[in-house]
Design a protein around this motif. Structure first.
Motif, PDB file in Angstrom:
ATOM      1  N   PRO A   1      47.446  16.963  44.814  1.00 25.77           N
ATOM      2  CA  PRO A   1      46.931  17.602  43.611  1.00 25.77           C
ATOM      3  C   PRO A   1      45.409  17.710  43.669  1.00 25.77           C
ATOM      4  N   ALA A   2      44.872  18.707  42.997  1.00 28.71           N
ATOM      5  CA  ALA A   2      43.423  18.866  42.938  1.00 28.71           C
ATOM      6  C   ALA A   2      42.827  17.687  42.193  1.00 28.71           C
ATOM      7  N   SER A   3      41.735  17.147  42.734  1.00 29.87           N
ATOM      8  CA  SER A   3      41.131  15.995  42.084  1.00 29.87           C
ATOM      9  C   SER A   3      39.667  16.231  41.760  1.00 29.87           C
ATOM     10  N   ALA A   4      39.127  17.351  42.162  1.00 30.26           N
ATOM     11  CA  ALA A   4      37.728  17.624  41.884  1.00 30.26           C
ATOM     12  C   ALA A   4      37.591  19.071  41.440  1.00 30.26           C
ATOM     13  N   HIS A   5      36.539  19.352  40.704  1.00 33.42           N
ATOM     14  CA  HIS A   5      36.274  20.716  40.290  1.00 33.42           C
ATOM     15  C   HIS A   5      35.470  21.445  41.350  1.00 33.42           C
ATOM     16  N   VAL A   6      35.070  20.745  42.385  1.00 32.92           N
ATOM     17  CA  VAL A   6      34.529  21.361  43.589  1.00 32.92           C
ATOM     18  C   VAL A   6      35.443  20.894  44.701  1.00 32.92           C
ATOM     19  N   SER A   7      35.954  21.835  45.464  1.00 38.59           N
ATOM     20  CA  SER A   7      36.840  21.464  46.564  1.00 38.59           C
ATOM     21  C   SER A   7      36.210  21.899  47.874  1.00 38.59           C
ATOM     22  N   VAL A   8      36.689  21.317  48.964  1.00 39.08           N
ATOM     23  CA  VAL A   8      36.225  21.710  50.292  1.00 39.08           C
ATOM     24  C   VAL A   8      37.413  22.289  51.039  1.00 39.08           C
ATOM     25  N   GLN A   9      37.184  23.402  51.717  1.00 37.72           N
ATOM     26  CA  GLN A   9      38.237  24.090  52.451  1.00 37.72           C
ATOM     27  C   GLN A   9      37.737  24.434  53.841  1.00 37.72           C
ATOM     28  N   SER A  10      38.634  24.368  54.823  1.00 42.65           N
ATOM     29  CA  SER A  10      38.255  24.760  56.183  1.00 42.65           C
ATOM     30  C   SER A  10      38.736  26.174  56.502  1.00 42.65           C
ATOM     31  N   LYS A  11      39.572  26.755  55.665  1.00 42.91           N
ATOM     32  CA  LYS A  11      40.075  28.125  55.815  1.00 42.91           C
ATOM     33  C   LYS A  11      40.543  28.416  57.241  1.00 42.91           C
TER      34      LYS A  11
ATOM     35  N   LEU B   1      33.028  25.061  56.934  1.00 43.75           N
ATOM     36  CA  LEU B   1      33.591  24.524  55.691  1.00 43.75           C
ATOM     37  C   LEU B   1      33.078  25.364  54.535  1.00 43.75           C
ATOM     38  N   TRP B   2      33.896  25.473  53.493  1.00 49.13           N
ATOM     39  CA  TRP B   2      33.478  26.167  52.282  1.00 49.13           C
ATOM     40  C   TRP B   2      33.648  25.239  51.099  1.00 49.13           C
ATOM     41  N   MET B   3      32.599  25.130  50.311  1.00 52.25           N
ATOM     42  CA  MET B   3      32.612  24.358  49.077  1.00 52.25           C
ATOM     43  C   MET B   3      32.899  25.359  47.961  1.00 52.25           C
ATOM     44  N   SER B   4      33.965  25.112  47.217  1.00 49.99           N
ATOM     45  CA  SER B   4      34.394  26.045  46.191  1.00 49.99           C
ATOM     46  C   SER B   4      34.208  25.428  44.810  1.00 49.99           C
ATOM     47  N   LEU B   5      33.340  26.044  44.018  1.00 49.09           N
ATOM     48  CA  LEU B   5      33.152  25.555  42.649  1.00 49.09           C
ATOM     49  C   LEU B   5      34.027  26.370  41.730  1.00 49.09           C
TER      50      LEU B   5
END
Length: 189
Positions: free
Chosen positions: A22-32, A44-48
């Motif tokens: 489950p999502a635990s932060a309002h900013v997530s990190v993704q490697s796409k 890496l992408w930081m998604s707000l």
């Protein structure tokens, strides 16, 4: 039938190396799709996901800051039109004089470039992971500005810094939450 489908999806995700949580932060990190293998370079992408709220009013994000530990190397920030970027090494260094972390900042050049509240936005980083598989916390800060009656701008902070599972109460102009993280894996031999 439903249980069988969930089992198949979970097994497929496991085989592909995807973590289902489950999502635990309002900013997530993704490697796409880029590698998370220790010792490799990656993206890496930081998604707000939203901006700041102050006295019931929502404000867009004008500054986005990521603290990248040395375990991810010296990062190169992705270019975003309308934003100025900077990368600054920490004053604390290791025995080889390598900064303990790098602070990457994207700052909107004008109010019109702020990321609207209620939308999401990705900021990318080119990194090189060190050879040790590990969890890498990427402390992030969003800064929004609330205009004041005297013409000044009050900074509002969303600090996604918590790495130990605890919580911290929000203040009038500062909220706290869990830091996004990425876990690198050992190379397959």
């Amino acid at each position: 039938m439903k249980r069988k489908v969930i089992t198949v999806i979970t097994a497929a995700a496991f085989v592909m190396g995807i973590s289902i949580s489950p999502a635990s932060a309002h900013v997530s990190v993704q490697s796409k799709g880029y590698t998370v293998t220790a010792g490799q370079s990656s993206r890496l992408w930081m998604s707000l996901g939203h901006g700041c709220t102050y006295k019931g009013v929502k404000y867009g994000t004008s500054v986005f800051v990521v603290e990248v530990p040395a375990a991810a190397g010296k990062p190169t920030p992705e270019f975003h039109h309308g934003f100025k970027t900077s990368v600054v090494g920490s004053t604390t260094v290791d025995a080889n004089k390598v900064p303990d972390y790098y602070t990457v900042s994207w700052t909107a050049k004008a109010k019109s470039w702020a990321i609207d509240d209620g939308t999401f936005y990705d900021f990318g980083l080119k990194v090189t992971f060190n050879a040790t598989p590990q969890k890498i916390n990427l402390k992030t800060t969003q800064i929004c500005y609330a205009p004041q009656a005297d013409g000044t701008k009050k900074p509002l902070y969303l600090n996604w810094h918590i790495t130990d599972g605890t919580t911290k109460a929000a203040g009038e102009d500062t909220e706290w939450g869990p830091a996004p993280s990425i876990t690198t894996v050992a190379a397959v031999k």
